[in-house]
Design a protein around this motif. Structure first.
Motif, PDB file in Angstrom:
ATOM      1  N   LYS A  43       0.841  -1.287   0.286  1.00 30.39           N
ATOM      2  CA  LYS A  43       0.047  -0.069   0.119  1.00 30.39           C
ATOM      3  C   LYS A  43       0.902   1.238   0.019  1.00 30.39           C
ATOM      4  O   LYS A  43       1.796   1.413   0.653  1.00 30.39           O
ATOM      5  CB  LYS A  43      -0.899  -0.156   1.083  1.00 30.39           C
ATOM      6  CG  LYS A  43      -2.007   1.008   1.195  1.00 30.39           C
ATOM      7  CD  LYS A  43      -2.716   0.896   2.509  1.00 30.39           C
ATOM      8  CE  LYS A  43      -3.665   2.085   2.652  1.00 30.39           C
ATOM      9  NZ  LYS A  43      -4.264   1.944   3.884  1.00 30.39           N
TER      10      LYS A  43
ATOM     11  N   TYR B 291      -4.530   5.326  -4.136  1.00 30.78           N
ATOM     12  CA  TYR B 291      -5.788   5.908  -3.904  1.00 30.78           C
ATOM     13  C   TYR B 291      -5.809   7.156  -4.741  1.00 30.78           C
ATOM     14  O   TYR B 291      -7.143   7.954  -4.880  1.00 30.78           O
ATOM     15  CB  TYR B 291      -6.103   6.007  -2.476  1.00 30.78           C
ATOM     16  CG  TYR B 291      -6.235   4.894  -1.795  1.00 30.78           C
ATOM     17  CD1 TYR B 291      -7.407   4.056  -1.753  1.00 30.78           C
ATOM     18  CD2 TYR B 291      -5.155   4.287  -1.099  1.00 30.78           C
ATOM     19  CE1 TYR B 291      -7.485   2.902  -1.318  1.00 30.78           C
ATOM     20  CE2 TYR B 291      -5.124   3.186  -0.434  1.00 30.78           C
ATOM     21  CZ  TYR B 291      -6.350   2.189  -0.219  1.00 30.78           C
ATOM     22  OH  TYR B 291      -6.362   1.038   0.182  1.00 30.78           O
TER      23      TYR B 291
ATOM     24  N   ALA C 235     -10.401  -1.353  -1.318  1.00 30.56           N
ATOM     25  CA  ALA C 235     -11.301  -1.073  -0.214  1.00 30.56           C
ATOM     26  C   ALA C 235     -11.015  -1.762   1.108  1.00 30.56           C
ATOM     27  O   ALA C 235     -11.334  -1.297   2.077  1.00 30.56           O
ATOM     28  CB  ALA C 235     -12.490  -1.324  -0.620  1.00 30.56           C
TER      29      ALA C 235
ATOM     30  N   THR D 142      -8.392  -0.145   3.238  1.00 31.34           N
ATOM     31  CA  THR D 142      -8.518   1.065   3.806  1.00 31.34           C
ATOM     32  C   THR D 142      -7.987   1.542   5.237  1.00 31.34           C
ATOM     33  O   THR D 142      -7.208   2.461   5.647  1.00 31.34           O
ATOM     34  CB  THR D 142      -9.709   1.704   3.682  1.00 31.34           C
ATOM     35  OG1 THR D 142     -10.462   0.948   4.071  1.00 31.34           O
ATOM     36  CG2 THR D 142     -10.148   2.294   2.134  1.00 31.34           C
ATOM     37  N   ASP D 143      -8.073   0.308   6.230  1.00 31.01           N
ATOM     38  CA  ASP D 143      -7.750   0.570   7.574  1.00 31.01           C
ATOM     39  C   ASP D 143      -6.503   0.035   7.925  1.00 31.01           C
ATOM     40  O   ASP D 143      -5.897   0.039   9.043  1.00 31.01           O
ATOM     41  CB  ASP D 143      -8.847  -0.091   8.314  1.00 31.01           C
ATOM     42  CG  ASP D 143     -10.235   0.556   8.467  1.00 31.01           C
ATOM     43  OD1 ASP D 143      -9.997   1.720   7.901  1.00 31.01           O
ATOM     44  OD2 ASP D 143     -11.278   0.015   8.650  1.00 31.01           O
TER      45      ASP D 143
END
Lengths: 397, 377
Positions: free
Chosen positions: A298, A303, A322, A325-326
């Motif tokens: 990531k 994004y 998705a 994301t966290d």
């Protein structure tokens, strides 16, 4: 060449994979041991007893014969009983063996680029997918996948059959099956200091109070809650207070005790204890590995539309992006420059070159473009066209 | 691991002996013999019983010994295994991170199976998990796997048809798939010693590619001279067995790229990267735990993962002066000498003045901040 230098570290991730059948093998051996010990001590006692009695003349030869026949009968019974545990032993022993061999195969793979690594990793992905499906209750697909990939000995389908029954019972608001399970695994549950049984008893008490069967509830508490008084007196006091409140109460903590969400928590606790007993990780290995992978991949660019790369898993905003994301972003101590034309990494073999507009691409990609377009290179992001002689080396340290 | 496999082999042998050579049978046989003896000769009751008592004692202690030995070697084995391989995997994960995202994960799994050409499992999973899989994607991948299956039997025709149909898009991407397929067909004919057919094939199909692949074509045509003994000729490399697999890989890569998808299954790739990254993450997490330090897991990982080049998808610029990653507010700037540092570092070097001459930290050249230019990776 990407050499694998940390085989042992990578194998640490497979510890539960071997441990699961190994523990089953051990516990089933324990069961047969218990049977045998018991039967053998009665056997020696009976034989010496017969011998004594016949010496003293309390038994005639015919009676001795009968007594011996009874012994044979008992032994054959034991043999039958042992048949099941023996079959279990051989099943789990075989599985442990297959799994160890699978891991050994991994230690012979030298690089991440070899075909062997690809094959091994695909088997691994399939077995952790089966594990995920079993935990989430997708049993049919799990069995189908295990069979079609020939990895039945690397997954634990049958270990989920019993736990599934218990979970389903809890979903129907019945503690009976789960209490039975607690009873069967009493000593092991004690070892991990589980208090699941107390919570189940508490729940059964609450259900009696909910039906306003006060007398039965008190009798139940006397029988089943009071045995926990040393460790759980506070909880017992709290739950006994419930007798004074109707199910419609808005007063906390009693409202909470009546709440149906307690059943969900019971299921979660049963799962956690069951996994702990059987050496399963609390969360699916798939989730653990996927989280690590997504974090490692990531970047903030994943994004931003103009920086997306179709080959990057995290850039897919509809699935893995998705999901990520966290999760934390990857950490970098060194620069990596990826060519936006060819996707190749720029380094001393493929130098980064800057166009007059400040956009950087790899030497190889720009040269190839120029060779096919009369010495002109087009910046794919701005559309600007330059002569190849205008490109300049740029130094990234 | 080898030592473990060997040790386990001994244990499993023991287990098998217990199973096949059940000691209970021995006990039963003993009791039966004593019984028969008494039946045949009632006077021998005493001797038979004492004999039996002794035998039973010795056999049962040997049974118990066998069992105990197996158990103790097994627990020794488990302990050694735990010592060498156990680790706290959970320390490296955030159990809440996937909360309420089950469906997303399941969709990824269903797509993974379809991307692997495993339609049966994909459909079964989608049904059991209650997911909708886009039909279009399914058909696209079915087409792709049909073509790949044909390629595996040396039938290149479907692949060639596809490549011809998508010629403009492929050329735009700089792919030479179509030529590579023709080349492969030509070599197939040559291998079958059909030189006439091969030359005819070259005449019909190679012309279009003359501009881009001149050198390769002349090489191919020259190899005809060595037909029958290619393996010992300068053209032996044309026959390496890997080429067929390479071209299949090239085809799937181009096919996926044309429908806007990655060439590897994203799930497979992420899990494989994750496996590589986990050991360091676990180690870091356990050190943190031992020191009772908390890493703010929220924003960034505590350790760098060593990704292989084929799993690096984005340019990351880390300023060599400040060791910080470039951002939109702190973009990379190139000085006149060609060295790149981040804007903030540049501001510090020139002490905030646009026209102060300063030396590059990496080479002797001097320049001014006003001369530095933004670069875009």
């Amino acid at each position: 060449m990407n050499k694998i230098t940390n085989h042992d570290q990578l194998l640490q991730l497979e510890h539960p994979f071997v441990k699961i059948p190994l523990e089953k093998f051990k516990s089933s051996l324990k069961v047969s041991q218990k049977h045998i010990e018991k039967e053998i001590s009665t056997l020696t006692n009976t034989v010496s007893d017969i011998s004594k009695k016949s010496q003293q003349g309390d038994m005639n030869p015919a009676e001795v014969e009968k007594a011996l026949e009874a012994i044979v009968h008992r032994l054959s019974n034991l043999k039958r009983r042992l048949k099941d545990t023996r079959a279990e032993e051989s099943l789990y022993s075989q599985r442990t063996k297959v799994r160890l061999q699978h891991l050994q195969e991994f230690t012979t793979i030298p690089t991440l680029d070899s075909d062997g690594f690809g094959r091994w990793s695909r088997v691994r992905l399939n077995r952790i997918l089966v594990d995920y499906m079993l935990r989430e209750g997708f049993r049919e697909t799990a069995a189908l996948l295990a069979k079609s990939e020939g990895i039945e000995e690397m997954v634990d389908i049958e270990l989920f059959v019993q736990s599934r029954k218990v979970e389903q019972a809890l979903q129907r608001f019945s503690c009976t099956e789960c209490l039975q399970w607690c009873h069967e695994n009493k000593s092991n549950l004690k070892k991990i200091k589980s208090t699941l049984e107390f919570s189940l008893r508490e729940q059964e008490f609450i259900e009696l109070v909910r039906k306003r069967q006060t007398q039965e509830a008190i009798a139940y508490a006397r029988k089943h809650l009071i045995v926990w008084q040393e460790t759980h007196m506070r909880e017992i006091k709290k739950v006994m207070g419930l007798l004074a409140f109707p199910p419609s109460t808005n007063c906390q903590p009693y409202k909470g005790l009546y709440d149906a969400s307690r059943w969900k928590k019971l299921i979660a606790r049963f799962r956690a204890d069951n996994f702990a007993l059987q050496c399963f990780t609390p969360e699916p290995i798939l989730n653990v590995t996927l989280q690590a992978g997504l974090s490692a991949l990531k970047t903030p660019m994943c994004y931003i539309d103009e920086h997306r790369n179709v080959n990057c898993p995290v850039c897919d905003g509809e699935t893995l992006g998705a999901l990520a994301t966290d999760l934390p972003l990857s950490h970098h101590l060194n620069s990596t420059i990826v060519c936006r034309i060819s996707g190749q990494i720029m380094n001393e073999d493929n130098l980064p070159m800057v166009l007059p507009n400040g956009y950087v691409y790899s030497y190889n990609a720009l040269m190839e473009m120029a060779s096919m377009n009369n010495g002109k290179a087009t910046c794919p992001r701005t559309g600007a066209v330059y002569d190849i002689s205008q490109i300049k080396k740029v130094f990234i340290s | 691991m080898n030592a473990f496999v060997d040790d386990y082999e001994k244990i499993s042998k023991r287990q098998r002996t217990l199973e096949t050579n059940d000691p209970l049978d021995r006990l039963i046989a003993l009791v039966n013999t004593a019984k028969d003896k008494i039946h045949d000769d009632p006077n021998s009751v005493q001797t038979a019983l004492t004999g039996l008592g002794k035998m039973v004692k010795s056999v049962s202690s040997s049974i118990q010994d066998d069992h105990k030995e197996l158990q103790s070697s097994l627990s020794k084995f488990t302990k050694a295994l735990d010592k060498k391989y156990s680790c706290d995997m959970m320390a490296a994960m955030n159990p809440r991170a996937f909360d309420n995202k089950e469906k997303l994960l399941q969709k990824t799994i269903a797509l993974h199976f379809i991307r692997q050409g495993n339609f049966t499992i994909g459909d079964a999973f989608a049904k059991e998990a209650g997911l909708d899989v886009p039909d279009e994607l399914r058909h696209q991948f079915m087409d792709m796997f049909d073509i790949v299956a044909a390629m595996k039997t040396d039938d290149l025709e479907p692949a060639l048809q596809w490549a011809k149909l998508h010629r403009p898009e492929l050329e735009k991407r700089g792919s030479s798939l179509e030529f590579k397929l023709h080349r492969q067909r030509f070599l197939q004919l040559l291998k079958q010693k059909k030189d006439k057919l091969a030359i005819e094939y070259a005449q019909t199909h190679f012309g279009y590619f003359g501009f881009r692949h001149t050198a390769e074509i002349s090489r191919l045509m020259c190899s005809v001279l060595f037909m029958g003994r290619l393996m010992t000729s300068p053209y032996a490399d044309l026959l390496t067995p890997g080429t067929a697999a390479d071209i299949q890989h090239m085809f799937t890569r181009d096919f996926c790229s044309l429908i806007g998808l990655s060439c590897e299954s994203p799930l497979y790739l992420s899990v494989t990267v994750g496996t590589q990254a986990l050991p360091a993450m676990i180690k870091m997490a356990s050190i943190m735990k031992a020191k009772k330090a908390e890493w703010s897991q929220e924003s960034e990982m505590a350790v760098e993962s060593n990704l292989t080049d084929d799993t690096k998808f984005h340019s990351i610029f880390v300023c060599p002066v400040s060791k910080e990653q470039a951002t939109d507010d702190n973009p990379p700037m190139m000085m006149v000498c060609g060295h790149v540092i981040c804007k903030e570092s540049l501001q510090k070097l020139c002490r905030g003045s646009q026209n102060l001459r300063f030396k590059c930290p990496y080479c002797p050249q001097e320049s001014m901040a006003s001369q530095a230019k933004n670069v875009y990776f």
